[in-house]
Design a protein around this motif. Structure first.
Motif, PDB file in Angstrom:
ATOM      1  N   SER A   1      15.678  35.665  -3.629  1.00  0.00           N
ATOM      2  CA  SER A   1      15.615  34.319  -3.073  1.00  0.00           C
ATOM      3  C   SER A   1      15.128  34.322  -1.634  1.00  0.00           C
ATOM      4  N   SER A   2      15.671  35.236  -0.811  1.00  0.00           N
ATOM      5  CA  SER A   2      15.315  35.240   0.608  1.00  0.00           C
ATOM      6  C   SER A   2      15.739  36.555   1.232  1.00  0.00           C
TER       7      SER A   2
ATOM      8  N   ALA B   1       8.324  37.331  -2.828  1.00  0.00           N
ATOM      9  CA  ALA B   1       9.634  37.308  -3.491  1.00  0.00           C
ATOM     10  C   ALA B   1       9.685  38.101  -4.783  1.00  0.00           C
TER      11      ALA B   1
ATOM     12  N   THR C   1       9.751  42.812  -5.076  1.00  0.00           N
ATOM     13  CA  THR C   1       9.937  42.124  -3.801  1.00  0.00           C
ATOM     14  C   THR C   1       9.345  42.973  -2.688  1.00  0.00           C
TER      15      THR C   1
ATOM     16  N   ASP D   1      20.278  36.327  -5.338  1.00  0.00           N
ATOM     17  CA  ASP D   1      20.778  35.122  -6.017  1.00  0.00           C
ATOM     18  C   ASP D   1      21.590  34.310  -5.021  1.00  0.00           C
ATOM     19  N   GLU D   2      21.403  33.013  -5.019  1.00  0.00           N
ATOM     20  CA  GLU D   2      22.129  32.175  -4.078  1.00  0.00           C
ATOM     21  C   GLU D   2      23.625  32.176  -4.369  1.00  0.00           C
TER      22      GLU D   2
END
Length: 718
Positions: free
Chosen positions: A109-110, A138, A165, A191-192
């Motif tokens: 995700s980030s 990503a 990634t 994953d958030e």
């Protein structure tokens, strides 16, 4: 003899996984399922940055801190800046580099924080503390070629790294890092929301492992030389039971356990005599006495942490487990205890020979037997003619942690346990007098007959650990009357106190003076340790205690602070448990709350004052006046590591140094002196500073962890 083995999955997984998993499924559904000599990588592998061809890139779930692998880099780019006077130029050279780091073999995700050589160079808000350009690819399947890499290598020679990634740095200034590429670690948010264990296993094995959701993780890294080694740490540590249904590895069906009666035991095909059952236990010395679990700790910026569980005082080896998962401290401690408890619980093995009506049993089937324990799980099934030979092990509830006596099997907490009453006691060290760690005593009882140990959550500050009550129910109750003050030197034949026990079926027994001297009938009443020689029943569960020894083990300072309703606990080694505390917990509130007990069970809270490590108050404090107005003070020290008086030698010091603080207070004020011996001369000049008249002398021993309660004596200053 035919073994019920399902080998389809071995073909589906193929390669090393086929031989590692498929050949074992159906024979064993416990945690040896994926066991063997091939283990996963070491925990520290994620923190080592590599640039070698063929290095595996982990699949990241949740939030982790990883180093990754450098997959592309330019040469160092040199730049110069000239300054200074004409004819004397001053040239300064600087260097930068561009490179790409592969972080995860699944999309993320980030990226959060980034560290270089251990120093934070990118904050949570994304701002860099060094000059660089930065891009994140990503890892999606539609990922585009990075423009910088393509400009250097050519479009035809540049992969898009789809499914990988990629963190790309452009012209990272190297002055802060000795003009070299620094060692980087990244906070990767894949994953958030925290992922579930079942989702991780399904993704990491391409859907071949399917289990019920049982655990939420902050983060996990799946990596290793095979699919097996990637998922083995999770399956092993979290006790994920799987079996081969011919297509995949999945959790057993939640069916009603089969009930087998003793009449079906000992079946044979040819009428030959066979034993009704065969039961064996793995020797205690072959089991780990303690376990160390390494994991990633989010409170330490995702660096590795370690927690330890111990099987009481059992002698044996220490086992080490590495789990490449992010866990908070409480979850890691609980998990470590559960793993050790499971090893001890599953030492019991049972073999039954059953008639053809049980041919429907399969590995992972649950059965109920007229034995102790009653609940068992089928490990392996073989056929001898039409006789089913079933190898069983006790069913295991992974939600229960074990901290118990060595060699004991943890009981599973079942619904319907009666309401449990806890007592948390801050008293001198009883369980382990040689310990240098502050501790409390935990006792527990219930009003109904019988007893089963239950889990307890102990919270100090923001830290919660999971423990269990003792294996035996404590003799626990409360005072019905108020015990008056008393002296600690002789048997008190006048004072009495009435107590009522929570379990009215329990009983208190009288003892003679010789037994009192040996320590019999030691109990806690409020904060005072007492012994009683007589216990007279005065009602259901009610007793009047007489012939008392007061202020045992240095608690005489509490003898005047009793009240009706205060807790009473008979101190027996098997029915109380020491709860170790971190050093910083002294002075804070500690709460113990039962888990898995009846709805009427309530938490109990005490203020931890560190009584277990506090020196005992000195005794025989005497003040002898001298001829010139001086006073010679003398006293006898005691030791928290030696309760008895020993003829001819002193009690052990119990502290690293011998030191005392003497405080003298009078009408005009007070002053303090220190002494390294159990005596002190106070001059007339010093005494004059507090005024003439009645004065109080207090003496405290200074210990490693605090000062003792004071010993008092009154003096008259001329």
């Amino acid at each position: 003899m035919a073994t019920l083995v399902f080998s389809t999955v071995g073909t589906v997984l193929g390669g090393p996984v086929g031989s590692a998993i498929g050949a074992l499924i159906g024979q064993s559904i416990d945690q040896q399922l994926l066991g063997g000599s091939s283990r996963g990588p070491r925990l520290g592998d994620l923190s080592v940055q590599t640039s070698s061809y063929g290095t595996q890139v982990p699949r990241i779930y949740g939030t982790m801190r990883v180093a990754g692998s450098v997959v592309w880099s330019t040469d160092l780019v040199e730049s110069s800046e000239t300054s200074g006077a004409k004819g004397q130029p001053d040239t300064v050279f600087s260097y930068s580099v561009s490179f790409a780091v592969a972080l995860s073999s699944r999309p993320v995700s980030s990226i959060g924080r980034i560290w270089a050589d251990g120093k934070l160079i990118r904050d949570e808000d994304g701002s860099f503390k060094v000059a660089t350009g930065f891009r994140l690819h990503a890892g999606g399947e539609d990922q585009e070629i990075d423009a910088l890499i393509a400009s250097a290598e050519g479009i035809a020679s540049t992969p898009a790294y789809r499914g990988l990634t990629l963190a790309v740095f452009e012209n990272l200034e190297l002055a802060e890092f000795g003009n070299r590429i620094p060692f980087l670690t990244f906070e990767v948010v894949a994953d958030e929301a925290p992922p579930e264990l079942d989702a991780i296993l399904a993704d990491a094995t391409s859907g071949i492992v399917q289990c019920d959701p049982s655990q939420e993780l902050i983060g996990f890294a799946a990596y290793g030389r095979s699919m097996r080694s990637a998922v083995e740490p999770l399956i092993d540590c979290f006790a994920v039971e799987l079996f081969d249904d011919g297509f995949r590895l999945r959790s057993p069906d939640s069916t009603i356990p089969a009930i087998i009666t003793e009449a079906d035991f000992g079946c044979s095909a040819d009428g030959e005599r066979v034993p009704k059952l065969q039961r064996e236990q793995e020797p205690a010395l072959s089991l780990p006495a303690s376990l160390r679990l390494s994991y990633y700790d989010p409170s330490r910026d995702f660096q590795s942490g370690e927690t330890r569980a111990s099987a009481g005082e059992q002698d044996g080896n220490e086992e080490q487990r590495d789990l490449p998962a992010v866990l908070d401290t409480s979850a890691a401690k609980s998990l470590c205890q559960q793993i050790l408890a499971r090893r001890w619980a599953e030492r019991d093995k049972l073999t039954l020979r059953l008639p053809p009506s049980y041919l429907g049993l399969r590995p992972a089937s649950r059965i109920e037997l007229p034995l102790t324990p009653a609940s068992w799980t089928v490990n392996r099934c073989t056929l001898e003619g039409f006789v089913l030979v079933a190898d069983l092990r006790p069913s295991w509830n992974p939600a229960v942690a074990l901290i118990g006596d060595a060699g004991r099997v943890a009981d599973n907490v079942q619904p319907g346990i009666a309401d449990v009453t806890l007592a948390l006691l801050d008293v001198p060290q009883i369980v382990d007098p040689l310990s240098d760690q502050p501790s409390l005593l935990l006792a527990a009882s219930s009003p109904t007959p019988g007893w089963k140990s239950v889990g307890v959550e102990v919270t100090a500050g923001s830290q919660t650990v999971l423990t269990r009550t003792a294996a035996r129910k404590a003799v626990l109750g409360q005072a019905l009357s108020v015990l008056g003050p008393g002296e600690p030197y002789l048997i008190d034949k006048l004072a009495t106190v009435d107590v009522e026990l929570l379990d009215q079926d329990q009983w208190l027994i009288s003892c003679d003076d010789e037994a009192l001297v040996s320590g019999t009938n030691l109990a806690v009443l409020g904060g005072e340790l007492i012994q009683f020689g007589e216990a007279v029943a005065i009602g259901p569960g009610q007793f009047r205690l007489r012939r008392l020894l007061r202020g045992r083990r240095g608690t005489e300072w509490t003898s005047g602070a009793h009240s009706a309703g205060e807790p009473f606990v008979l101190l027996e080694q098997a029915s109380v448990r020491g709860i170790p505390l971190p050093d910083w917990a002294v002075g804070s509130q500690v709460t113990a709350a039962p888990s898995g007990a009846g709805g009427g069970s309530q938490p109990v809270t005490v203020q931890a004052t560190g009584e277990s490590l506090r020196p005992l108050p000195p005794v025989r404090l005497d003040a002898m006046p001298g001829g010139s107005g001086d006073f010679l003070l003398s006293w006898v020290r005691r030791s928290r590591r030696g309760w008895a008086w020993i003829d001819g030698i002193d009690a052990p010091l119990g502290e690293n140094r011998e030191e005392y603080r003497v405080t003298i207070g009078g009408p005009l004020g007070s002053f303090e002196r220190t002494s390294s011996q159990p005596e002190l001369t106070v001059t007339a000049t010093e005494l004059a500073s507090v005024g003439s008249g009645a004065a109080t002398v207090e003496v405290r021993q200074i210990g490693d962890w605090g000062a003792s309660r004071p010993a008092h004596v009154e003096i008259l200053i001329p």
